[in-house]
Motif scaffolding. Sequence first.
Motif, PDB file in Angstrom:
ATOM      1  N   ARG A  94     -13.979   6.275   1.633  1.00  0.00           N
ATOM      2  CA  ARG A  94     -13.756   6.505   3.058  1.00  0.00           C
ATOM      3  C   ARG A  94     -15.067   6.385   3.836  1.00  0.00           C
ATOM      4  O   ARG A  94     -16.143   6.720   3.332  1.00  0.00           O
ATOM      5  CB  ARG A  94     -13.148   7.891   3.301  1.00  0.00           C
ATOM      6  CG  ARG A  94     -11.774   8.082   2.676  1.00  0.00           C
ATOM      7  CD  ARG A  94     -11.228   9.465   2.997  1.00  0.00           C
ATOM      8  NE  ARG A  94      -9.958   9.715   2.335  1.00  0.00           N
ATOM      9  CZ  ARG A  94      -8.773   9.374   2.827  1.00  0.00           C
ATOM     10  NH1 ARG A  94      -8.720   8.755   4.011  1.00  0.00           N
ATOM     11  NH2 ARG A  94      -7.658   9.622   2.178  1.00  0.00           N
ATOM     12  N   THR A  95     -14.968   5.948   5.080  1.00  0.00           N
ATOM     13  CA  THR A  95     -16.141   5.874   5.941  1.00  0.00           C
ATOM     14  C   THR A  95     -16.442   7.252   6.529  1.00  0.00           C
ATOM     15  O   THR A  95     -15.651   8.189   6.387  1.00  0.00           O
ATOM     16  CB  THR A  95     -15.908   4.876   7.094  1.00  0.00           C
ATOM     17  OG1 THR A  95     -14.931   5.422   7.998  1.00  0.00           O
ATOM     18  CG2 THR A  95     -15.408   3.531   6.569  1.00  0.00           C
ATOM     19  N   ASP A 104     -16.677   7.650   9.709  1.00  0.00           N
ATOM     20  CA  ASP A 104     -16.135   7.630  11.071  1.00  0.00           C
ATOM     21  C   ASP A 104     -15.223   8.828  11.307  1.00  0.00           C
ATOM     22  O   ASP A 104     -14.384   9.164  10.474  1.00  0.00           O
ATOM     23  CB  ASP A 104     -15.344   6.336  11.319  1.00  0.00           C
ATOM     24  CG  ASP A 104     -16.228   5.098  11.204  1.00  0.00           C
ATOM     25  OD1 ASP A 104     -17.465   5.269  11.279  1.00  0.00           O
ATOM     26  OD2 ASP A 104     -15.690   3.986  11.041  1.00  0.00           O
ATOM     27  N   GLY A 105     -15.417   9.486  12.444  1.00  0.00           N
ATOM     28  CA  GLY A 105     -14.566  10.609  12.806  1.00  0.00           C
ATOM     29  C   GLY A 105     -15.103  11.959  12.368  1.00  0.00           C
ATOM     30  O   GLY A 105     -14.579  12.992  12.794  1.00  0.00           O
TER      31      GLY A 105
END
Length: 322
Positions: free
Chosen positions: A175-176, A178-179
Amino acid sequence: MPAASSRALWKGAISFGLVHIPVALYSATADSGIDFDWIDRRSMDPVGYQRINKKTGKPIDKDDIVKGIEQENGSYVVLSEDEIAGAYPRSTQTIDIEAFVPATDIPFVYLERPYYLAPAAKGSKVYALLRETLAKKQLIGIARFVLHSKQHLAALVPSGPALVLNTLRWEAEVRTLDGLDLPPEGTRQAGVSAKEVEMAGRLVDDMAGAWKPADYTDSFRDRILALVQEKRDAGKLEDVSRPGEEPREGESAEIIDLTELLQRSLRRGGGGAASTKPAAKSSAKTAAKKKASTGSSASAKKAPAKSASRSSAAKAPARKRA
């Protein structure tokens, strides 16, 4: 630490360019988890499972089961066994090195499972040559290989006298960031003062030391095995008490002042974590005594709930792992 495995999981060769190094693959890890078998408390018989139709709740024959992949709208694409078999990668019995990269280039989140590689069929000299070359240049190999009909991405890493093949997660599996609400990099951007950085550095230095894996053990496993041995010695083979939950220091604490936290840590010499061990041990003993005093009446009350959850499960494993 468990002894090295004597059984090779796979035999083949490391391949790059025109170089061909015969090797055998061995497991580098041993599973030390606790296996809890499901047992019928009324008769002490092992409990298995059935394949059931989730809609009807009725058992289904193995021959009536097909494999499908669920789509966004809830429908399924069904694939035959021949179609699935055709998608398996072709096994070449080679570890194909595709590139050499700096060891620091691979983030820890990509590391999956390590294996030891040992030379085979008079391949010791060329094995040592590759190991020493990678160590000198501080590089690792990025390779693909097939194990048990599954293709793996892996890093070939020199580690002491051995070459370790560590499987890697594919990019689609990581997973990145981001967020995630992360502070900006850099002390100034994160609002950290020079004094706080200096105190944090002192705390880290106080706690720094050599890596000693024997200093860290699975406390849950140790307690369960101790409980099992205690009951075996007492001739009680039907019931195993659950250990008390270990309290975690600072679980509900809210840290407001980073400077104060660092100062407190430095005053304690960085050894605060060790102070929780006696309390945890006492908690476990208290919980065990409390469990023993309730006797079989408590287990009788809990049994129906557990039984109900099993009957509603579509497909439950026969063994539960801690």
